[in-house]
Design a protein around this motif. Structure first.
Motif, PDB file in Angstrom:
ATOM      1  N   PRO A 149       0.812  -1.224   0.000  1.00 36.96           N
ATOM      2  CA  PRO A 149       0.000   0.000   0.000  1.00 36.96           C
ATOM      3  C   PRO A 149       0.840   1.266   0.000  1.00 36.96           C
ATOM      4  O   PRO A 149       1.819   1.377   0.732  1.00 36.96           O
ATOM      5  N   VAL A 150       0.433   2.230  -0.822  1.00 34.80           N
ATOM      6  CA  VAL A 150       1.076   3.543  -0.808  1.00 34.80           C
ATOM      7  C   VAL A 150       0.624   4.301   0.425  1.00 34.80           C
ATOM      8  O   VAL A 150       1.405   4.983   1.089  1.00 34.80           O
ATOM      9  N   ARG A 151      -0.664   4.197   0.726  1.00 35.83           N
ATOM     10  CA  ARG A 151      -1.234   4.762   1.946  1.00 35.83           C
ATOM     11  C   ARG A 151      -1.986   3.668   2.674  1.00 35.83           C
ATOM     12  O   ARG A 151      -2.615   2.803   2.048  1.00 35.83           O
ATOM     13  N   GLY A 152      -1.904   3.687   3.997  1.00 32.68           N
ATOM     14  CA  GLY A 152      -2.583   2.666   4.777  1.00 32.68           C
ATOM     15  C   GLY A 152      -2.776   3.120   6.205  1.00 32.68           C
ATOM     16  O   GLY A 152      -2.875   4.314   6.497  1.00 32.68           O
ATOM     17  N   THR A 153      -2.785   2.154   7.107  1.00 32.92           N
ATOM     18  CA  THR A 153      -3.033   2.452   8.518  1.00 32.92           C
ATOM     19  C   THR A 153      -2.016   3.448   9.070  1.00 32.92           C
ATOM     20  O   THR A 153      -2.376   4.396   9.774  1.00 32.92           O
ATOM     21  N   SER A 154      -0.748   3.250   8.767  1.00 32.08           N
ATOM     22  CA  SER A 154       0.297   4.132   9.296  1.00 32.08           C
ATOM     23  C   SER A 154       0.095   5.574   8.870  1.00 32.08           C
ATOM     24  O   SER A 154       0.268   6.511   9.659  1.00 32.08           O
ATOM     25  N   GLU A 155      -0.274   5.772   7.608  1.00 31.75           N
ATOM     26  CA  GLU A 155      -0.449   7.129   7.105  1.00 31.75           C
ATOM     27  C   GLU A 155      -1.639   7.820   7.755  1.00 31.75           C
ATOM     28  O   GLU A 155      -1.619   9.030   8.005  1.00 31.75           O
ATOM     29  N   LEU A 156      -2.689   7.062   8.039  1.00 26.83           N
ATOM     30  CA  LEU A 156      -3.825   7.645   8.751  1.00 26.83           C
ATOM     31  C   LEU A 156      -3.417   8.074  10.155  1.00 26.83           C
ATOM     32  O   LEU A 156      -3.795   9.151  10.626  1.00 26.83           O
ATOM     33  N   LEU A 157      -2.631   7.235  10.819  1.00 30.01           N
ATOM     34  CA  LEU A 157      -2.191   7.552  12.174  1.00 30.01           C
ATOM     35  C   LEU A 157      -1.201   8.713  12.186  1.00 30.01           C
ATOM     36  O   LEU A 157      -1.146   9.484  13.144  1.00 30.01           O
ATOM     37  N   ARG A 158      -0.433   8.831  11.118  1.00 28.31           N
ATOM     38  CA  ARG A 158       0.538   9.936  11.022  1.00 28.31           C
ATOM     39  C   ARG A 158      -0.183  11.284  10.901  1.00 28.31           C
ATOM     40  O   ARG A 158       0.271  12.299  11.431  1.00 28.31           O
ATOM     41  N   ASP A 159      -1.315  11.285  10.210  1.00 35.75           N
ATOM     42  CA  ASP A 159      -2.101  12.505  10.031  1.00 35.75           C
ATOM     43  C   ASP A 159      -3.533  12.232  10.490  1.00 35.75           C
ATOM     44  O   ASP A 159      -4.404  11.898   9.670  1.00 35.75           O
ATOM     45  N   PRO A 160      -3.809  12.338  11.789  1.00 40.92           N
ATOM     46  CA  PRO A 160      -5.144  11.986  12.320  1.00 40.92           C
ATOM     47  C   PRO A 160      -6.286  12.756  11.677  1.00 40.92           C
ATOM     48  O   PRO A 160      -7.423  12.269  11.666  1.00 40.92           O
ATOM     49  N   ARG A 161      -6.008  13.943  11.120  1.00 39.20           N
ATOM     50  CA  ARG A 161      -7.067  14.700  10.475  1.00 39.20           C
ATOM     51  C   ARG A 161      -7.589  14.003   9.227  1.00 39.20           C
ATOM     52  O   ARG A 161      -8.705  14.303   8.751  1.00 39.20           O
ATOM     53  N   ARG A 169      -0.886   6.936  19.211  1.00 34.95           N
ATOM     54  CA  ARG A 169      -1.866   7.286  20.239  1.00 34.95           C
ATOM     55  C   ARG A 169      -3.094   6.409  20.079  1.00 34.95           C
ATOM     56  O   ARG A 169      -3.662   6.298  18.986  1.00 34.95           O
ATOM     57  N   SER A 170      -3.519   5.785  21.176  1.00 33.83           N
ATOM     58  CA  SER A 170      -4.665   4.871  21.109  1.00 33.83           C
ATOM     59  C   SER A 170      -5.924   5.580  20.628  1.00 33.83           C
ATOM     60  O   SER A 170      -6.770   4.976  19.954  1.00 33.83           O
ATOM     61  N   ASP A 171      -6.077   6.872  20.943  1.00 33.10           N
ATOM     62  CA  ASP A 171      -7.251   7.620  20.490  1.00 33.10           C
ATOM     63  C   ASP A 171      -7.381   7.600  18.972  1.00 33.10           C
ATOM     64  O   ASP A 171      -8.492   7.497  18.432  1.00 33.10           O
ATOM     65  N   LEU A 190      -3.779   0.312  24.001  1.00 33.80           N
ATOM     66  CA  LEU A 190      -4.606   0.117  22.814  1.00 33.80           C
ATOM     67  C   LEU A 190      -5.444  -1.146  22.940  1.00 33.80           C
ATOM     68  O   LEU A 190      -6.643  -1.145  22.610  1.00 33.80           O
ATOM     69  N   HIS A 191      -4.848  -2.233  23.402  1.00 34.03           N
ATOM     70  CA  HIS A 191      -5.597  -3.481  23.565  1.00 34.03           C
ATOM     71  C   HIS A 191      -6.760  -3.293  24.532  1.00 34.03           C
ATOM     72  O   HIS A 191      -7.880  -3.771  24.290  1.00 34.03           O
ATOM     73  N   THR A 192      -6.513  -2.596  25.635  1.00 36.23           N
ATOM     74  CA  THR A 192      -7.569  -2.380  26.616  1.00 36.23           C
ATOM     75  C   THR A 192      -8.690  -1.536  26.023  1.00 36.23           C
ATOM     76  O   THR A 192      -9.879  -1.808  26.264  1.00 36.23           O
ATOM     77  N   ARG A 193      -8.329  -0.521  25.235  1.00 34.84           N
ATOM     78  CA  ARG A 193      -9.345   0.331  24.610  1.00 34.84           C
ATOM     79  C   ARG A 193     -10.209  -0.466  23.632  1.00 34.84           C
ATOM     80  O   ARG A 193     -11.444  -0.351  23.634  1.00 34.84           O
ATOM     81  N   VAL A 194      -9.566  -1.253  22.779  1.00 36.48           N
ATOM     82  CA  VAL A 194     -10.334  -2.028  21.797  1.00 36.48           C
ATOM     83  C   VAL A 194     -11.157  -3.100  22.495  1.00 36.48           C
ATOM     84  O   VAL A 194     -12.310  -3.370  22.113  1.00 36.48           O
ATOM     85  N   LEU A 195     -10.604  -3.709  23.531  1.00 36.56           N
ATOM     86  CA  LEU A 195     -11.340  -4.704  24.318  1.00 36.56           C
ATOM     87  C   LEU A 195     -12.644  -4.128  24.844  1.00 36.56           C
ATOM     88  O   LEU A 195     -13.667  -4.816  24.911  1.00 36.56           O
TER      89      LEU A 195
END
Length: 400
Positions: A190-202, A236-238, A265-270
């Motif tokens: 992927p060119v963009r994926g989960t990491s890129e979303l987390l890098r720019d939360p907006r 950030r888990s948020d 993060l695990h506790t939040r998703v749980l």
């Protein structure tokens, strides 16, 4: 315990009540983990208190009010409310005609006493689902009880099996940013994926997720990244939870492949996932972590289903190490699924660029997992929410 998909987004809520019992239940609700993203206030008072609280408007997205008077008296609330404001009425009068009158005039819900936390949570969840005018998908968390349990393999094959249910959309998300196997197993770069979303939360929106997710087939989309040990930003888990909030509107089932170990993060998703599947290896270390997760789950998953447990690579030898009954006794009301060792089938499937669940002929070691997921999907009735205009719009036709 409810079987509904309970989801309460970031929002503003104000509740007004006078009777001690209702006030107490509304205040208890403030502590519930499902309202962690909500700005929620409880006031002691009636319509007068509500109008005095918002003399110039600025009402929250949802108003909850204890009201035993006529439905017409709510006109005073409409005079100061924003067009997007929804309303839930609580009353000790369980008259069906009164209930229908409120709903026909645009009220979101009508609850009568005595209240319970389950009734309140279900009402809030339904209200926001109607506001969004779209169904809310269920979160399925898959996490290993320690490293090397094969939890990612189970999660990825589970997503494929769920996508084979007719007319059900599945989104598989890799939350293992540093060492996830999803991009490798599905041969995705992927060119963009989960990491890129987390890098720019907006950029975390349902539209962006839909745009960058890889389409494995017509019913299965995959959101992942090429793993990196140096993401270059703070995790950030948020922000992970924001991804799940947005993903809920895109699919019927959202399968989350969690990283190994345990973190905030695990506790939040749980605490927010409708279904949780723990994957364990047959050894004492994994068994002890599974018990600790169970203990944590009993505190964080109130009114939600207990975690299920996959005994992965289970053989007759496994039974002699830690018996099946020992696991079952620890599980409380969760399901126990024995999955055999299908490693050789997985290696053969990989040669053709597939995962085992994508094979026309699946190995018998996977039959218990198939049956488990079929039962899970048939037990959950997917509700299609219809639009419900706000009380203000329906009563007075006011604009925003």
């Amino acid at each position: 315990m409810t079987d509904e998909t309970l989801f309460i987004p970031r929002c503003t809520i104000a509740a007004f009540a006078k009777s001690d019992g209702v006030v107490a239940e509304l205040k208890r609700l403030q502590q519930h983990h499902l309202l962690a993203r909500a700005q929620y206030e409880v006031f002691v008072g009636d319509i007068d208190a509500l109008v005095n609280q918002y003399p110039t408007g600025g009402t929250p997205e949802l108003l909850i009010i204890e009201h035993d008077g006529s439905i017409e008296e709510l006109d005073r609330v409409a005079d100061i409310s924003a067009a997007f404001t929804q309303i839930i009425v609580i009353s000790n009068n369980n008259d069906v005609g009164r209930y229908r009158k409120l709903l026909n005039r645009g009220g979101s819900d009508y609850l009568f006493t005595p209240l319970t936390q389950e009734l309140l949570l279900a009402s809030l969840s339904r209200t926001f689902a109607k506001t969004e005018n779209r169904p809310i998908g269920a979160l399925h968390m898959f996490t290993g009880c320690g490293g090397g349990t094969g939890a990612s393999t189970i999660a990825q094959n589970a997503a494929i099996l769920l996508s084979q249910v007719p007319n059900k959309r599945v989104l598989l998300i890799d939350f293992d940013i540093m060492s996830g196997s999803m991009s490798l197993n599905f041969d995705i770069s992927p060119v963009r994926g989960t990491s890129e979303l987390l890098r720019d939360p907006r950029s975390i929106t349902s539209q962006e997720i839909a745009r960058i997710a890889h389409e494995r087939n017509s019913n299965l989309q995959i959101l992942c990244s090429s793993p990196t040990l140096e993401p270059g930003f703070q995790l950030r888990s948020d922000n992970f939870i924001d991804i799940l909030d947005s993903a809920r509107t895109l699919a019927d089932h959202i399968v989350i492949d969690m990283p190994s170990g345990w973190s905030t993060l695990h506790t939040r998703v749980l605490s927010v996932a409708e279904r949780v599947t723990l994957v364990t290896a047959c050894d004492l270390r994994s068994f002890q972590l599974m018990r600790r997760i169970q203990d944590l789950s009993s505190k964080t998953r109130q009114h939600m289903s207990e975690p299920d447990l996959v005994l992965n690579r289970w053989t007759k030898k496994s039974e002699s190490i830690i018996s099946r009954k020992t696991y079952q006794d620890t599980l409380r009301s969760g399901r126990l699924i024995e999955v055999g060792d299908f490693q050789s089938a997985a290696e053969n499937a990989a040669v053709t660029g597939k995962l085992v669940a994508e094979l026309t002929s699946r190995p018998p070691e996977m039959s218990a997992l198939v049956a488990y997921l079929q039962e899970r999907t048939s037990a959950r009735a997917t509700e299609t929410a219809t639009a419900s205009p706000s009380l203000v719009k329906r009563l007075f036709g006011r604009g925003g």
